[in-house]
Design an enzyme around this catalytic site. Structure first.
Site, PDB file in Angstrom:
ATOM      1  N   GLU A  52       7.043 -10.000  -3.424  1.00 27.60           N
ATOM      2  CA  GLU A  52       8.296  -9.276  -3.260  1.00 27.60           C
ATOM      3  C   GLU A  52       8.898  -9.802  -1.967  1.00 27.60           C
ATOM      4  OE1 GLU A  52       7.840  -5.043  -3.459  1.00 27.60           O
ATOM      5  OE2 GLU A  52       9.940  -4.699  -2.960  1.00 27.60           O
ATOM      6  N   ARG A 288      -8.600  -7.406  -3.423  1.00 26.78           N
ATOM      7  CA  ARG A 288      -7.726  -7.923  -2.375  1.00 26.78           C
ATOM      8  C   ARG A 288      -8.541  -8.204  -1.120  1.00 26.78           C
ATOM      9  NH1 ARG A 288      -3.091  -5.022  -2.703  1.00 26.78           N
ATOM     10  NH2 ARG A 288      -2.358  -5.573  -0.638  1.00 26.78           N
ATOM     11  N   LYS A 298       2.726  -5.276   4.588  1.00 28.47           N
ATOM     12  CA  LYS A 298       4.015  -5.779   5.063  1.00 28.47           C
ATOM     13  C   LYS A 298       4.808  -4.699   5.776  1.00 28.47           C
ATOM     14  CE  LYS A 298       4.858  -7.872   1.084  1.00 28.47           C
ATOM     15  NZ  LYS A 298       5.564  -8.540  -0.008  1.00 28.47           N
TER      16      LYS A 298
END
Ligand code: ATP
Ligand code: MG
Length: 588
Positions: A52, A288, A298
């Protein structure tokens, strides 16, 4: 090769961890090998990396990039870069530019570059098709009511009172949603699945929400925006992705991923009014990356930038790829690290020392050596001729004979490290102290005679004598010394700024903070220390990004601020393991 261990969490019993197998393959590559054997995708391998564009890429993304692009390389397949821009936002150029720079820096090339928003029209048409098939309905409940009525894992949800609207009414309302007739949040389009499903994601999930907001790509064309679960599978489908690799938190979303595509495909066949079947990729989940002393989110990283806690997204303390680059990390080290940790199905936290291990391995091979004195102390050689300079041979890189030699100036007044002198030496301290003899690297043996102090009692100069017969660093009479120290000729040394970095967070588990407190309580107030230091003249014209090993200190690289300020500025990339620091700690 020995490496520090990475810490592994354990899964509940009965759930075998899929650890990388010793052959270097992993459970994802094994799925692909099998697919290739059965001819499932006709030997095709197509992956994608779907960021994104709302921030800079971090080391966690590197794991996903190495996996997706790495697989494409190994299987001669393709990997797309796809911007997951289904959320309306305007300012994205900076993020897009940085994402592409970082992927390229890691050494990968995308096959195609796509924007999820380019598929809005197709996705809309598929949604209309689901309404026609009675598989989606317009719901007037607010987002809050929807989540209240969703139930719990043990209690079924309550059906929406709008669940049984007719196809005609739904088509009309969805069209009017699109035309902008209703306010933000006024209605949603929901999939009609199963309000009693044990998987909460299948309890009539929202497909579209109303949001009167401008989008960087589609402008004001749309005021309904697709939700992730609905959008993502179609983005994969349009691009004919074979293996859609995502992180573990989407494992419970896989039934929904499959349901959406199956629902569109229902009734589709060559020649049918709905058309051909659409491509159905396979979603695969992996764990992850989490790192000690690091936060990978982020949103939180953006907060650090916005609040000026770090200078920018590429601050050398940031876990972003641009931060690592500026700090002096090499893409090779990051790739070697990602290869070593492999992929598995167990969430774990990797010790940041493992990343540093691969960094040192790589930098050791490629970095020219130089001498720098970070906390200087004057050393005067009383029996060395006044005004004389000689140029001594120094090895550029012991790991690379082809790197050759360089000349280093030597004179009567030198700088040594404050740490390399003690007036009263502690046990096992073999560096310079009164009466002790040491080797000055590439130069001579020197023996400490006395010190000079200022009025306040601080040592301002250490005095010594040298043995001219030991030129080059060895004694012809076979005399041994226990310590070799680096040094600089004071009149020739260059003034520089050195930025010493430490972990950004003081806690190993940076996300572990007291309830009610802010995650920023774990920030390390001493993550950056700026010192004025000296380096040898050979590095004078080093360009931003140039990397060195400053002997006995560690690896350093020239910061781009050098160009702006005109002051040669170095970042400490990573220190060497300091043997004395270990002894000193053990003595405490
Ligand atoms: P963040 O929480 O930092 O915003 P994200 O997952 O929302 O991360 P995206 O831009 O959506 O960020 O991620 C792009 C891809 O990178 C996704 O496929 C995601 O699974 C993967 N990814 C993100 N963080 C990690 C991580 N820590 N380890 C491995 N893969 C990751
Ligand atoms: Mg995301």
């Amino acid at each position: 090769m020995t490496t520090p261990n990475s810490k592994q969490d354990t899964r509940p019993a009965g759930n075998p961890p899929h650890l990388p197998s010793p052959s270097g393959t992993d459970f994802i590559r094994e799925i692909i090998n099998q697919d290739n054997q059965t001819g499932k995708w006709a030997g095709r391998v197509a992956t994608r990396f779907p960021p994104e564009p709302n921030g800079y890429l971090h080391i966690g993304h590197a794991k996903s990039i190495c996996l997706n692009f790495g697989i494409a390389e190994e299987y001669r397949g393709s990997c797309n870069l796809r911007y997951d821009d289904t959320n309306p936002a305007k300012e994205e150029e900076e993020y897009v530019r940085s994402i592409e720079e970082d992927v390229r820096w890691l050494g990968f090339k995308w096959a195609g570059r796509y924007w999820a928003s380019d598929y809005f029209q197709t996705m809309y048409e598929y949604a209309v098709e689901l309404i026609r098939k009675g598989k989606a309905y317009v719901c007037d409940l607010s987002a809050e009511q929807v989540s209240q009525m969703r139930g719990t894992p043990t209690r079924p949800g309550k059906p929406s009172p709008y669940r049984d609207r007719s196809v005609e009414e739904n088509l009309d309302l969805f069209d009017r949603m699109r035309q902008g007739e209703f306010p933000d949040g006024g209605k949603t389009l929901r999939a009609k699945i199963d309000m009693a499903s044990p998987n909460l994601n299948l309890r009539d999930p929202i497909m579209y929400r109303i949001l009167h907001a401008s989008h960087h790509n589609t402008g004001d064309k749309w005021c309904i925006y697709p939700m992730y679960d609905w959008a993502h599978g179609f983005e994969d489908s349009v691009e004919k992705i074979t293996h859609s690799i995502c992180t573990l938190e989407f494992e419970n979303h896989r039934p929904l991923y499959d349901w959406f595509i199956d629902a569109v495909n229902e009734g589709r066949a060559p020649g049918s009014s709905f058309g051909q079947q659409i491509w159905h990729p396979q979603q695969i989940e992996f764990a992850r990356l989490n790192l000690t002393y690091t936060i990978l989110s982020k949103r939180k990283l953006l907060t650090l930038v916005k609040e000026g806690i770090v200078r920018s997204w590429d601050d050398p303390r940031m876990p972003t790829l641009s931060g690592f680059r500026r700090r002096g990390y090499t893409p090779e080290a990051i790739r070697a690290f990602c290869k070593h940790i492999g992929v598995n199905k167990v969430n774990s936290t990797v010790d940041i020392q493992l990343l540093e291990f691969f960094l040192r391995e790589d930098l050791n091979k490629r970095s020219p050596r130089a001498m720098a004195v970070i906390r200087p102390l004057k050393l005067v050689i009383d029996n060395y001729p006044e005004g004389q300079t000689e140029y001594l041979d120094a090895v550029n890189n012991p790991e690379d004979p082809a790197a050759g030699l360089r000349k280093v100036p030597f004179s009567k007044v030198l700088y040594i490290e404050q740490d390399d002198f003690r007036q009263t030496p502690p046990p096992k301290y073999y560096r310079l102290h009164p009466g002790n003899e040491v080797r000055l690297r590439y130069a001579y043996f020197v023996k400490c005679t006395h010190v000079v102090k200022d009025a306040a009692g601080n040592i301002t100069e250490v005095h010594c004598t040298y043995d001219p017969a030991t030129r080059g660093g060895d004694s012809p009479d076979g005399r041994k010394v226990k310590s070799t120290m680096h040094w600089l000729s004071a009149p020739h040394a260059l003034s520089t700024e050195i930025r010493l970095y430490d972990h950004l967070f003081i806690k190993e588990d940076a996300e572990d903070y007291p309830e009610g407190a802010d995650w920023k309580v774990n920030l390390n107030p001493k993550s950056e220390e700026i010192v004025s230091a000296f380096v040898e003249p050979s590095v004078k014209d080093a360009a931003p990004g140039a990397r060195y090993q400053f002997e006995r200190h560690g690896y350093f690289c020239v910061d781009p601020d050098t160009t702006k300020s005109g002051v040669l500025t170095f970042n400490r990339t990573v220190s060497l393991k300091d043997t004395w620091a270990k002894i000193a700690k053990a003595q405490k």
